[in-house]
Scaffold this motif. Structure first.
Motif, PDB file in Angstrom:
ATOM      1  N   ALA A   1       2.055   9.470  11.321  1.00 55.27           N
ATOM      2  CA  ALA A   1       0.790   9.312  10.400  1.00 55.27           C
ATOM      3  C   ALA A   1       0.929   8.256   9.420  1.00 55.27           C
ATOM      4  CB  ALA A   1       0.694  10.634   9.676  1.00 55.27           C
ATOM      5  N   ILE A   2       2.196   8.196   8.953  1.00 56.15           N
ATOM      6  CA  ILE A   2       2.561   6.993   8.003  1.00 56.15           C
ATOM      7  C   ILE A   2       2.468   5.647   8.754  1.00 56.15           C
ATOM      8  CG2 ILE A   2       4.828   5.907   6.677  1.00 56.15           C
ATOM      9  CD1 ILE A   2       5.456   9.181   6.184  1.00 56.15           C
ATOM     10  N   ASP A   3       2.870   5.532  10.026  1.00 58.04           N
ATOM     11  CA  ASP A   3       2.968   4.377  10.656  1.00 58.04           C
ATOM     12  C   ASP A   3       1.503   3.913  10.938  1.00 58.04           C
ATOM     13  OD1 ASP A   3       4.291   3.547  14.048  1.00 58.04           O
ATOM     14  OD2 ASP A   3       4.359   2.519  12.169  1.00 58.04           O
ATOM     15  N   ALA A   4       0.595   4.751  11.372  1.00 61.29           N
ATOM     16  CA  ALA A   4      -0.756   4.634  11.578  1.00 61.29           C
ATOM     17  C   ALA A   4      -1.367   4.517  10.296  1.00 61.29           C
ATOM     18  CB  ALA A   4      -1.582   5.987  12.132  1.00 61.29           C
ATOM     19  N   SER A   5      -0.947   4.646   9.103  1.00 63.26           N
ATOM     20  CA  SER A   5      -1.723   4.555   7.776  1.00 63.26           C
ATOM     21  C   SER A   5      -1.337   2.977   7.402  1.00 63.26           C
ATOM     22  CB  SER A   5      -1.155   5.550   6.731  1.00 63.26           C
ATOM     23  OG  SER A   5       0.073   4.799   6.329  1.00 63.26           O
ATOM     24  N   GLY A   6      -0.294   2.438   7.916  1.00 69.83           N
ATOM     25  CA  GLY A   6      -0.021   1.063   7.532  1.00 69.83           C
ATOM     26  C   GLY A   6       0.719   0.925   6.019  1.00 69.83           C
ATOM     27  N   ALA A   7       1.363   2.417   5.683  1.00 76.75           N
ATOM     28  CA  ALA A   7       1.768   2.251   4.368  1.00 76.75           C
ATOM     29  C   ALA A   7       3.029   1.296   4.279  1.00 76.75           C
ATOM     30  CB  ALA A   7       2.283   3.600   3.976  1.00 76.75           C
ATOM     31  N   GLY A   8       3.186   0.295   3.189  1.00 75.32           N
ATOM     32  CA  GLY A   8       4.422  -0.258   2.928  1.00 75.32           C
ATOM     33  C   GLY A   8       5.558   0.825   2.139  1.00 75.32           C
TER      34      GLY A   8
ATOM     35  N   VAL B   1       9.507   0.749   6.347  1.00 70.01           N
ATOM     36  CA  VAL B   1       8.704   1.352   5.166  1.00 70.01           C
ATOM     37  C   VAL B   1       9.837   1.738   4.070  1.00 70.01           C
ATOM     38  CG1 VAL B   1       6.938   3.353   4.355  1.00 70.01           C
ATOM     39  CG2 VAL B   1       7.221   2.533   6.814  1.00 70.01           C
ATOM     40  N   SER B   2       9.384   1.763   3.170  1.00 72.33           N
ATOM     41  CA  SER B   2      10.370   2.247   1.638  1.00 72.33           C
ATOM     42  C   SER B   2       9.959   3.651   1.422  1.00 72.33           C
ATOM     43  CB  SER B   2       9.985   1.484   0.543  1.00 72.33           C
ATOM     44  OG  SER B   2      10.242  -0.098   0.909  1.00 72.33           O
ATOM     45  N   PHE B   3      10.837   4.396   1.129  1.00 69.60           N
ATOM     46  CA  PHE B   3      10.614   5.690   0.388  1.00 69.60           C
ATOM     47  C   PHE B   3      10.968   5.776  -1.121  1.00 69.60           C
ATOM     48  CE2 PHE B   3       9.238   7.828   4.234  1.00 69.60           C
ATOM     49  CZ  PHE B   3       9.735   6.755   5.308  1.00 69.60           C
TER      50      PHE B   3
ATOM     51  N   SER C   1       0.888  -1.135   0.164  1.00 69.20           N
ATOM     52  CA  SER C   1       0.140  -0.165  -0.249  1.00 69.20           C
ATOM     53  C   SER C   1       0.899   1.314   0.094  1.00 69.20           C
ATOM     54  CB  SER C   1      -0.889  -0.100   1.354  1.00 69.20           C
ATOM     55  OG  SER C   1      -0.237   0.273   2.358  1.00 69.20           O
ATOM     56  N   VAL C   2       0.402   2.040  -0.676  1.00 73.11           N
ATOM     57  CA  VAL C   2       1.161   3.297  -1.132  1.00 73.11           C
ATOM     58  C   VAL C   2       0.625   4.655  -0.274  1.00 73.11           C
ATOM     59  CG1 VAL C   2       2.252   5.212  -2.503  1.00 73.11           C
ATOM     60  CG2 VAL C   2       2.004   2.477  -3.057  1.00 73.11           C
ATOM     61  N   ALA C   3       1.365   5.684   0.474  1.00 73.73           N
ATOM     62  CA  ALA C   3       1.190   6.722   0.845  1.00 73.73           C
ATOM     63  C   ALA C   3       1.506   7.456   0.313  1.00 73.73           C
ATOM     64  CB  ALA C   3       1.507   6.825   2.459  1.00 73.73           C
ATOM     65  N   TYR C   4       0.959   8.653  -0.316  1.00 74.59           N
ATOM     66  CA  TYR C   4       1.527   9.755  -1.062  1.00 74.59           C
ATOM     67  C   TYR C   4       1.646  11.063  -0.151  1.00 74.59           C
ATOM     68  CZ  TYR C   4       2.746  12.968  -4.732  1.00 74.59           C
ATOM     69  OH  TYR C   4       3.389  13.949  -5.579  1.00 74.59           O
ATOM     70  N   HIS C   5       3.059  11.610  -0.348  1.00 71.52           N
ATOM     71  CA  HIS C   5       3.292  12.711   0.387  1.00 71.52           C
ATOM     72  C   HIS C   5       3.282  14.088  -0.593  1.00 71.52           C
ATOM     73  CE1 HIS C   5       5.138  15.744   3.028  1.00 71.52           C
ATOM     74  NE2 HIS C   5       6.187  15.897   1.862  1.00 71.52           N
ATOM     75  N   PRO C   6       2.401  14.887  -0.679  1.00 69.79           N
ATOM     76  CA  PRO C   6       2.282  15.825  -1.497  1.00 69.79           C
ATOM     77  C   PRO C   6       3.137  17.099  -0.959  1.00 69.79           C
ATOM     78  CG  PRO C   6       0.536  15.951  -0.185  1.00 69.79           C
ATOM     79  CD  PRO C   6       1.432  14.964   0.344  1.00 69.79           C
ATOM     80  N   SER C   7       4.406  17.250  -1.534  1.00 72.82           N
ATOM     81  CA  SER C   7       5.457  18.443  -1.247  1.00 72.82           C
ATOM     82  C   SER C   7       4.756  19.715  -1.135  1.00 72.82           C
ATOM     83  CB  SER C   7       6.662  18.334  -1.874  1.00 72.82           C
ATOM     84  OG  SER C   7       7.236  16.974  -1.578  1.00 72.82           O
TER      85      SER C   7
ATOM     86  N   ARG D   1      -3.733   2.234  -1.440  1.00 72.87           N
ATOM     87  CA  ARG D   1      -3.580   3.411  -0.881  1.00 72.87           C
ATOM     88  C   ARG D   1      -3.564   3.234   0.567  1.00 72.87           C
ATOM     89  NH1 ARG D   1      -3.909   8.156  -3.958  1.00 72.87           N
ATOM     90  NH2 ARG D   1      -2.784   8.932  -2.363  1.00 72.87           N
ATOM     91  N   ALA D   2      -2.620   3.835   1.217  1.00 70.63           N
ATOM     92  CA  ALA D   2      -2.743   4.060   2.678  1.00 70.63           C
ATOM     93  C   ALA D   2      -2.892   5.755   2.791  1.00 70.63           C
ATOM     94  CB  ALA D   2      -1.334   3.661   3.314  1.00 70.63           C
ATOM     95  N   ASP D   3      -3.914   5.942   3.876  1.00 75.92           N
ATOM     96  CA  ASP D   3      -4.326   7.120   3.933  1.00 75.92           C
ATOM     97  C   ASP D   3      -3.713   7.773   5.117  1.00 75.92           C
ATOM     98  OD1 ASP D   3      -7.751   8.519   4.762  1.00 75.92           O
ATOM     99  OD2 ASP D   3      -5.913   9.451   3.988  1.00 75.92           O
ATOM    100  N   LEU D   4      -3.299   9.186   4.708  1.00 79.19           N
ATOM    101  CA  LEU D   4      -2.600   9.725   5.791  1.00 79.19           C
ATOM    102  C   LEU D   4      -3.417  11.053   6.497  1.00 79.19           C
ATOM    103  CD1 LEU D   4       1.052  10.483   4.133  1.00 79.19           C
ATOM    104  CD2 LEU D   4       0.498   8.873   5.981  1.00 79.19           C
ATOM    105  N   GLY D   5      -4.718  11.101   5.947  1.00 81.71           N
ATOM    106  CA  GLY D   5      -5.903  11.637   6.640  1.00 81.71           C
ATOM    107  C   GLY D   5      -5.325  13.229   6.719  1.00 81.71           C
TER     108      GLY D   5
END
Lengths: 217, 467, 266
Positions: free
Chosen positions: C221-228, C252-254, C158-164, C186-190
């Motif tokens: 937040a990333i941790d809580a989202s379960g993102a891989g 987690v990978s980046f 699952s992917v979390a997106y970080h919008p710079s 998707r992993a949700d950062l809310g």
């Protein structure tokens, strides 16, 4: 500093032309003018005001007395009858045993305030309402004491349904000279409130804890 | 790197985890409440109109202030133009003395904090009581506000309960309703006994000589009604031409600040009432410059368009982390980071402009569309021009710019960086500890491993075939 | 932490000569502005960007004189140094033609908005800076808005997106990454998704403690989202986040979004 010197300094600063040039933005219409009464009732209820509907002077008098009785009120202050839009409210309350502790004709000063402070209920009229926010427009002035809508813990306002406006902006667009007719034009939206303690909303901090709006159609 | 006063203040705030948590929760809650939907009002169009009104008011400022003063006088009031804070406080103190004022009640006003009015009145022997609940709490606690709109947001209800118990001798409670009721009773007496009321001004209306005050509690109305003398203190820029313009500003103010459509009381005060049963006998407006003309003449002029809604504070990740007290100034958050260096000098306060990631959330939420990141960057250039940068940064930037204007130098520099980093790598390749200024990085995170070849080297070695 | 996974690119780096993906005759010629950070610290992101562009039918050129757009100096208030680098950047890019593609929202913002501002009163550069600004496109903008590429992100986790922040707010990069992410898991950062990660360039060093607090908040937040996987468009943010995640031992990978994009059939 003298006014002339003060303003000259401002003019000089503006000579640097650093204020951004911004295009004229068109006047925005806010609020819809469909069914203003329904909108007003919904918005006012949302902010914690209580709404009562009446279609005659007699009904208004009964409603006002009913509200006062419900809180076991023993005293009241009121705007001058001419500004309530409905006759005989004061006498009606007095007959039911309430005391008018400070009258509109009384002179200004500490004694008036001190007396008014003991009132359980304040009764006012209004010159209209704003539908999108559930707001009362109070044009305080002669015979329309400011503290009637401010000191007592319960405020009852009489509002004519045909004096509703869509929004603050539309009222002000239509009444550009409203400020000339009142020394203290106040827009009241619900009871006094604060979230200053940990954002916990409480009412009746300094102003009224209850606002009752009697809409006359 | 030596720690500045700002750094020490920030460290102190970060160390208070209870307070930090309260600030973060409150800010996030206020941010969520902010009206963003177009359900009843077209927000973008409204904000565009609000910006236009504020910028034009700044351009017409001398005209508007003159018109305003004429109309205040026409309606029985007096106007005093104060070049600086001292002039303003002296006028008010002299007035209080001349009128035998012994007790003063105050509505919330940032500009009165800016000019330290309470201090001046108290030194002259008057009692001053803050009546906004948040400000009252702070006054008892001997603290400064941490937020424009919710000044005591850093205090939990338990904090307030303890405070009331200790300082007011009230039985302890942490129930907000009960705390508010206690404050109401105490302050009601003060209102009715006070000789003078002092308020700020959300916006003045030039054509009517009117002062608009916006609040939720009612203390502003009581302050401007009960005492016989009313003094309104206003920053010179807080003015619009007419009622319609004011209505636009008032329509975005509460929506941006707390998510309300309108503040509970919009209190428009005009002059001295005649033939009325309540209201003040005297009405004084003190118009304050105190450095605003300097701002008006500079690159941050538009910051004077601010309507003090507080939306930028609530959404700012820095404010959310260090709280208002971290800034150490009257005006905090993004607006404060621009205004404070402007009013108090870049010399001492330019550092605030560096205490930002320039993320732009402030500009995004501002109902006047103030370009805060642009202005912060400008103040940064002022601090550099004044020589306030650390030595290593000055030298480093010059060297960097020199290398970056010459690709050969650049490649060589990359080579050196790679070598140096290679010496510091740990087992998994990432660097756990960088020397010198790099310490700041590795204080909280690892640094990526050096690469054997840069992109341009790899590109150079790639077989590009024939094109 | 994925063992030994020191940001190894998942993309091949084919030589043009033996590429399995033929460059079409009507290939769109683009200029790559790879950014100083990618060039020096994460060249694999540059390679991935080239691969994505080639697979999307572009002929990629790398103007070799490029170095740095000047943003680090500009953000720190060193306008004189920023101008030196801006002029050099314009000299290099103005000597080319076609779209200039940048795998970074903040560098894109610099070239599009701030370089023209810096050089507005410079007679020799003002017009050229405006011309370069108009040609400059951040990678996701280019792929989605300009060439409507069918390329999409692929991921088994699952992917979390970080919008710079600069890209999000100054280049309006709201929808383009979402289009590229398509319908992967998707992993949700809310509410924390659009809150600044705390990098901010020099800020990360000068205000390390505050930067660290914001870093912790984002990693929580990333941790809580379960993102891989966490992906984003700016190396600055990604370095800061990954550096913090490693320090914390997070699994987690980046990756830069370019490293996760594949086109059908490759």
């Amino acid at each position: 500093m003298e006014r002339v010197e003060f303003l000259a300094r401002v003019t000089a600063a503006l000579g640097a032309k650093k204020v951004p040039q911004v295009p004229d933005a068109p006047a925005v219409a806010i609020g819809s003018s469909q069914d203003l009464v329904a909108q007003f009732v919904a918005a006012a209820s949302d902010v914690g005001a209580s709404i009562h509907r009446a279609s005659s002077g007699a009904e208004v008098r009964e409603l006002v007395l009913g509200i006062a009785t419900a809180i076991s009120a023993r005293s009241f202050i009121s705007w001058d009858e001419a500004h309530l839009g409905v006759l005989g409210i004061g006498p009606f309350l007095e007959v039911a045993g309430l005391e008018e502790v400070a009258k509109p004709g009384d002179s200004n000063g500490e004694s008036f305030l001190t007396a008014a402070e003991t009132a359980d209920v304040g009764v006012t009229g209004s010159i209209g309402g704003l539908a999108d926010s559930g707001t009362l427009i109070l044009n305080h002035g002669s015979g329309r004491a400011r503290i009637a809508s401010l000191l007592p813990p319960v405020h009852i306002a009489i509002l004519r349904a045909d004096q509703l406006h869509a929004s603050l902006v539309s009222f002000c667009q239509d009444n550009p000279d409203a400020l000339e007719a009142s020394s203290n034009l106040v827009f009241v939206t619900g009871p006094s409130r604060t979230g200053d303690i940990e954002m916990i909303l409480t009412t009746g901090v300094h102003g009224p804890k209850e606002v009752h709006i009697v809409i006359v159609e | 790197m030596a720690k500045s006063a700002l750094d020490r203040r920030i460290a102190k705030e970060l160390a208070n985890s209870h307070k930090s948590e309260v600030v973060l929760t409150a800010s996030k809650r206020l941010t969520k409440l902010r009206v963003t939907s177009d359900e009843f009002a077209p927000m973008d169009a409204l904000k565009a109109q609000a910006r236009s009104i504020r910028m034009k008011s700044l351009e017409d400022l001398p005209d508007l202030l003159g018109l305003f003063a004429d109309n205040v006088q026409r309606r029985g009031g007096s106007v005093f133009f104060a070049g600086d804070g001292d002039e303003a406080t002296q006028y008010i103190v002299k007035l209080a003395e001349a009128e035998a004022v012994s007790s003063v009640v105050k509505g919330k006003s940032m500009v009165t904090e800016e000019i330290e009015l309470n201090h001046a009145l108290e030194a002259a022997g008057m009692t001053v009581v803050e009546t906004d609940l948040g400000e009252y709490i702070l006054q008892i606690a001997g603290e400064t506000p941490s937020h424009i709109v919710a000044p005591a947001m850093h205090r939990s209800k338990e904090d307030v309960g303890e405070l009331f118990e200790e300082k007011l001798g009230l039985p302890y409670t942490s129930v907000a309703d009960e705390l508010n009721a206690a404050a109401r009773a105490i302050l009601r007496e003060k209102f009715l006994a006070a000789d003078m009321g002092i308020t700020g001004c959300n916006t003045a209306i030039a054509e009517a000589g009117t002062v608009c005050l916006v609040e939720n509690e009612g203390n502003g109305r009581l302050t401007s009604t009960a005492p016989r003398i009313l003094v309104v203190v206003m920053g010179m820029e807080r003015i619009v031409r007419n009622l319609e313009e004011a209505s636009v500003i008032l329509s975005v103010l509460a929506r941006s600040a707390t998510g309300q459509t309108l503040g509970t009381y919009i209190n428009m005060v005009s002059g001295v009432p005649v033939g009325e049963v309540d209201g003040p006998e005297q009405f004084h407006v003190v118009i304050v410059d105190n450095g605003r003309t300097d701002i008006l003449a500079g690159e941050t002029a538009e910051i004077l368009g601010c309507i003090r809604c507080g939306a930028c504070l609530n959404v700012c990740p820095i404010f959310q982390t260090i709280g208002g007290h971290g800034y150490g100034t009257v005006y905090t958050g993004p607006i404060g980071s621009v205004v404070s260096p402007g009013l108090l000098g870049v010399e001492d306060w330019g550092e605030l402009a560096h205490t930002s990631t320039l993320c732009g959330a402030c500009e995004e939420v501002c109902p006047i569309g103030l370009e805060i990141p642009r202005m912060l960057q400008h103040i940064r250039t002022q601090t550099v021009a004044a020589g306030h940068s650390p030595g290593w940064l000055k030298v480093g930037m010059k060297a960097y710019a020199s290398a970056a204007s010459d690709p050969k130098k650049w490649s060589r520099a990359q080579g050196f960086a790679g070598l140096g980093a290679g010496l510091l790598r740990s087992e998994d390749g990432w660097l756990k500890s960088l020397p010198g200024p790099g310490r700041g990085w590795t204080q909280v995170r690892d640094f990526p491993p050096p690469q054997r070849k840069t992109f341009r080297q790899r590109w150079g070695e790639r077989d590009h075939g024939t094109s | 932490m994925k063992a030994g996974a020191a940001c190894i690119s998942r993309k091949r780096w084919p030589s043009l000569a033996d590429s399995e993906v033929p460059i079409p005759a009507q290939a769109t010629p683009v200029q790559l502005f790879v950014t100083c950070l990618v060039d020096t610290l994460a060249p694999q992101i540059g390679e991935a960007t080239v691969a994505v562009l080639e697979q999307a039918g572009c002929l990629v050129a790398f103007p070799s004189g490029q170095t740095c757009c000047g943003q680090p100096a500009f953000n720190a208030g060193f306008n004189d140094e920023a101008v030196v680098m801006a002029r050099h950047t314009i000299d290099v890019l103005d000597a080319t033609e076609g779209p200039i593609v940048v795998p970074s929202g903040s560098c894109g913002d610099m070239i599009v908005h701030h370089i023209p501002e810096l050089l507005a009163d410079d007679v020799a550069y003002a017009a050229r800076a405006n011309a370069v600004s108009k040609r400059t496109r951040e990678l996701t903008q280019f792929l989605v808005d300009d060439i409507e590429s069918p390329a999409r992100v692929r991921s088994e986790e699952s992917v979390a997106y970080h919008p710079s922040c600069h890209g999000l707010r100054n280049l309006d990069l709201g929808t383009q990454p979402e289009v590229l992410l398509g319908d992967i898991r998707r992993a949700d950062l809310g509410d924390e998704a659009e809150v600044c990660c705390g990098f901010g360039g020099m800020f990360a060093i000068k205000q390390a403690a505050v930067s660290g607090e914001l870093l912790t908040r984002k990693l929580d937040a990333i941790d809580a989202s379960g993102a891989g996987v966490v992906c984003g468009g700016d190396l600055g943010c990604l370095m800061h986040l990954e550096g913090g995640a490693r320090r914390r031992g997070m699994d987690v990978s980046f990756n830069h979004i370019a490293e996760l994009i594949e086109t059908e059939g490759t």
